[in-house]
Design a protein around this motif. Structure first.
Motif, mmCIF file in Angstrom:
data_model
loop_
_atom_site.group_PDB
_atom_site.id
_atom_site.type_symbol
_atom_site.label_atom_id
_atom_site.label_comp_id
_atom_site.label_asym_id
_atom_site.label_seq_id
_atom_site.Cartn_x
_atom_site.Cartn_y
_atom_site.Cartn_z
ATOM 1 N N VAL A 112 0.860 -1.119 0.130
ATOM 2 C CA VAL A 112 0.032 0.189 0.171
ATOM 3 C C VAL A 112 0.934 1.206 0.072
ATOM 4 C CG1 VAL A 112 -1.717 1.400 1.257
ATOM 5 C CG2 VAL A 112 -1.836 -1.137 1.278
ATOM 6 N N LEU A 113 1.981 1.212 0.811
ATOM 7 C CA LEU A 113 2.759 2.202 1.086
ATOM 8 C C LEU A 113 3.720 2.559 -0.582
ATOM 9 C CD1 LEU A 113 4.155 4.649 2.581
ATOM 10 C CD2 LEU A 113 5.933 2.893 3.329
ATOM 11 N N ILE A 114 4.283 1.632 -1.004
ATOM 12 C CA ILE A 114 4.728 1.755 -2.159
ATOM 13 C C ILE A 114 3.872 2.303 -3.415
ATOM 14 C CG2 ILE A 114 5.643 0.438 -4.372
ATOM 15 C CD1 ILE A 114 6.802 -1.652 -2.093
ATOM 16 N N HIS A 115 2.465 1.778 -3.531
ATOM 17 C CA HIS A 115 1.635 2.063 -4.181
ATOM 18 C C HIS A 115 1.395 3.700 -4.073
ATOM 19 C CE1 HIS A 115 -2.422 2.730 -6.091
ATOM 20 N NE2 HIS A 115 -1.977 1.762 -6.804
ATOM 21 N N PHE A 116 1.208 3.926 -2.671
ATOM 22 C CA PHE A 116 0.999 5.685 -2.660
ATOM 23 C C PHE A 116 2.011 6.456 -2.832
ATOM 24 C CE2 PHE A 116 1.308 9.117 0.554
ATOM 25 C CZ PHE A 116 0.220 9.705 0.489
ATOM 26 N N VAL A 117 3.247 6.187 -2.610
ATOM 27 C CA VAL A 117 4.467 6.849 -2.748
ATOM 28 C C VAL A 117 4.610 7.112 -4.575
ATOM 29 C CG1 VAL A 117 7.050 6.936 -2.955
ATOM 30 C CG2 VAL A 117 5.723 6.319 -0.792
ATOM 31 N N LEU A 118 4.326 5.833 -5.207
ATOM 32 C CA LEU A 118 4.470 6.010 -6.491
ATOM 33 C C LEU A 118 3.489 6.943 -7.075
ATOM 34 C CD1 LEU A 118 5.169 2.318 -7.608
ATOM 35 C CD2 LEU A 118 6.783 4.036 -7.556
ATOM 36 N N LYS A 119 2.421 6.716 -6.538
ATOM 37 C CA LYS A 119 1.195 7.823 -6.880
ATOM 38 C C LYS A 119 1.418 9.185 -6.830
ATOM 39 C CE LYS A 119 -3.983 7.282 -7.467
ATOM 40 N NZ LYS A 119 -5.194 6.629 -6.917
ATOM 41 N N GLU A 120 2.123 9.495 -5.419
ATOM 42 C CA GLU A 120 2.324 10.892 -5.150
ATOM 43 C C GLU A 120 3.337 11.626 -6.175
ATOM 44 O OE1 GLU A 120 0.961 12.792 -2.618
ATOM 45 O OE2 GLU A 120 -0.687 11.558 -2.905
ATOM 46 N N ILE A 121 4.301 10.627 -6.646
ATOM 47 C CA ILE A 121 5.485 11.356 -7.187
ATOM 48 C C ILE A 121 4.908 11.351 -8.975
ATOM 49 C CG2 ILE A 121 7.314 10.412 -5.832
ATOM 50 C CD1 ILE A 121 7.918 8.097 -7.711
ATOM 51 N N GLY A 122 3.723 11.002 -9.131
ATOM 52 C CA GLY A 122 3.088 11.257 -10.247
ATOM 53 C C GLY A 122 3.110 10.181 -11.406
ATOM 54 N N ILE A 123 3.324 9.026 -10.770
ATOM 55 C CA ILE A 123 3.196 7.521 -11.790
ATOM 56 C C ILE A 123 1.595 7.168 -11.400
ATOM 57 C CG2 ILE A 123 3.830 5.060 -11.882
ATOM 58 C CD1 ILE A 123 6.569 6.056 -10.790
ATOM 59 N N ASN A 124 1.151 7.146 -12.808
ATOM 60 C CA ASN A 124 -0.173 6.493 -12.942
ATOM 61 C C ASN A 124 -0.256 4.865 -12.637
ATOM 62 O OD1 ASN A 124 -2.946 5.954 -13.054
ATOM 63 N ND2 ASN A 124 -2.861 6.694 -15.479
ATOM 64 N N LEU A 125 -0.578 4.433 -11.668
ATOM 65 C CA LEU A 125 -0.493 2.787 -11.610
ATOM 66 C C LEU A 125 -1.803 2.246 -12.034
ATOM 67 C CD1 LEU A 125 1.086 2.685 -7.981
ATOM 68 C CD2 LEU A 125 2.309 2.190 -10.347
ATOM 69 N N SER A 126 -2.778 3.152 -12.610
ATOM 70 C CA SER A 126 -3.816 2.452 -13.186
ATOM 71 C C SER A 126 -3.765 2.559 -14.583
ATOM 72 C CB SER A 126 -5.216 3.406 -12.967
ATOM 73 O OG SER A 126 -5.262 3.507 -11.285
ATOM 74 N N TRP A 127 -2.882 3.019 -15.310
ATOM 75 C CA TRP A 127 -2.711 2.964 -16.675
ATOM 76 C C TRP A 127 -2.941 1.735 -17.209
ATOM 77 C CZ3 TRP A 127 0.974 -0.003 -19.621
ATOM 78 C CH2 TRP A 127 1.932 -0.594 -18.720
ATOM 79 N N SER A 128 -2.488 0.518 -16.648
ATOM 80 C CA SER A 128 -2.513 -0.754 -17.381
ATOM 81 C C SER A 128 -4.037 -1.367 -17.342
ATOM 82 C CB SER A 128 -1.861 -1.874 -16.483
ATOM 83 O OG SER A 128 -2.162 -1.947 -15.220
ATOM 84 N N ILE A 129 -4.699 -0.799 -16.215
ATOM 85 C CA ILE A 129 -6.026 -1.117 -16.134
ATOM 86 C C ILE A 129 -7.003 -0.655 -17.234
ATOM 87 C CG2 ILE A 129 -8.370 -1.183 -14.455
ATOM 88 C CD1 ILE A 129 -6.524 -1.062 -12.121
ATOM 89 N N ALA A 130 -6.889 0.681 -17.506
ATOM 90 C CA ALA A 130 -7.449 1.311 -18.589
ATOM 91 C C ALA A 130 -7.106 0.800 -20.081
ATOM 92 C CB ALA A 130 -6.949 2.822 -18.601
ATOM 93 N N LEU A 131 -5.887 0.159 -20.174
ATOM 94 C CA LEU A 131 -5.300 -0.235 -21.352
ATOM 95 C C LEU A 131 -6.331 -1.726 -21.506
ATOM 96 C CD1 LEU A 131 -1.898 0.638 -21.998
ATOM 97 C CD2 LEU A 131 -3.759 1.536 -23.158
#
Length: 335
Positions: free
Chosen positions: A207-226
């Motif tokens: 959860v923390l890794i996910h949160f940090v990556l999201k906060e620094i501007g990395i969109n982790l939902s990109w693969s879900i949309a594709l």
């Protein structure tokens, strides 16, 4: 990367056209290589043959799949089924129900977990063969089968457009290393608190890794949309293939492992016939646990119930079913 992706699509096209008559076999192999199969099939089967090997399988499967999710978040990685659409290509390929996974593609989780888990199984088998025959030639046979398994699972993932070849190769190599390292560090006999810390530590870390990556501007939902955009059928998009589903499965299994060990340290000592019976009933129990329908909304409820579902897996295999078999077989002897 474009060259690797183009080559991967060409290879998938050649596989689909050249081995179409083996389509059902490829689909079976890709299901057997699913990380979920390590918990529901390989773990119980191995456990009732060798407790230590079974425990090692569960441990290695959970840690390697968790690490695979983290690597996917950091490395990204396209999947062939959406890369083809995004690049307006028209190869002669088609998708399958197992194709449309929503997480990034690199490295392959199927290849990584299969390589890690089956390394534990194969080395245990090889040790037994060598101890009984003292033959290096016969001892090499399990390792050859291991290599063949990795090749077939990898090809099945390419065949269904779930992965590119380089992702499969990366997953297999990483899994092999994890199998060697983790297989030598199996936490047998540890207190429940250890597994509680490991389980919730890994969950909170993800959860923390996910949160940090999201906060620094990395969109982790990109693969879900594709995945939703380019999957042939909407019903093939399933929440249980999402990265957080893998995380909750791993953390639930580890907590269940700790509960099982604290409930019955050392497990139940059963003769061969009761062990075979335990395997049969455990397999039936896990089949029904796996088929339990879960509400997909809200997502938090789904993940909580998914966590509980996999807490039950080690409990069923290590305590509940063999405990019941032990009770009834002993009762018959007394009667």
């Amino acid at each position: 990367m474009e060259i690797l992706h183009t080559y991967g699509v060409w290879m998938a096209e050649r596989l689909q056209l050249g081995t179409k008559s083996y389509e059902n076999l490829w689909l079976v192999v890709t299901h057997l290589g699913d990380p979920k199969a390590a918990f529901l099939l390989v773990f119980p089967f191995t456990y009732f043959i060798s407790k230590r090997a079974g425990i090692a399988v569960l441990w290695v499967a959970a840690i390697s799949e968790w690490l695979n999710v983290v690597l996917k978040w950091m490395l990204f990685g396209e999947r062939p089924f959406w890369w083809i659409g995004e690049n307006n290509l028209l190869p002669k390929v088609h998708q399958f129900p197992s194709t449309c996974e929503t997480g990034p593609g690199s490295p392959s989780g199927h290849a990584m977990v299969t390589a890690a888990v089956w390394w534990v199984v194969i080395t245990a088998v090889a040790r037994v063969i060598y101890a009984r025959t003292n033959s290096v030639l016969l001892t090499a046979v399990p390792y050859l089968l291991y290599a063949a398994l990795l090749v077939v699972v990898g090809l099945s993932r390419i065949y269904i457009l779930a992965h590119f070849p380089h992702q499969v190769f990366a997953g297999a190599i990483t899994g092999l290393i994890l199998g060697v390292v983790l297989g030598q560090r199996v936490p047998e006999g540890r207190p429940l608190l250890f597994f509680f810390k490991i389980s919730f530590g890994l969950l909170l870390s993800a959860v923390l890794i996910h949160f940090v990556l999201k906060e620094i501007g990395i969109n982790l939902s990109w693969s879900i949309a594709l995945a939703k955009k380019w999957c042939s059928r909407t019903e093939w998009i399933r929440l249980d293939t999402a990265p957080f589903s893998s995380v909750t499965r791993d953390c639930g299994a580890l907590l269940g492992f700790g509960l099982a060990q604290s409930w019955r340290p050392g497990g139940w000592s059963l003769p061969l016939a009761p062990r075979a019976l335990s395997l049969a009933f455990s397999s039936m129990g896990l089949y029904h646990v796996n088929r339990l329908p879960l509400p997909v909304k809200p997502h938090l409820l789904f993940y909580c119930l998914f966590f509980v579902k996999f807490v039950m897996v080690p409990l069923l295999v290590m305590v509940i079913v063999p405990g019941a078999i032990h009770f009834f077989t002993n009762k018959r002897k007394r009667d």
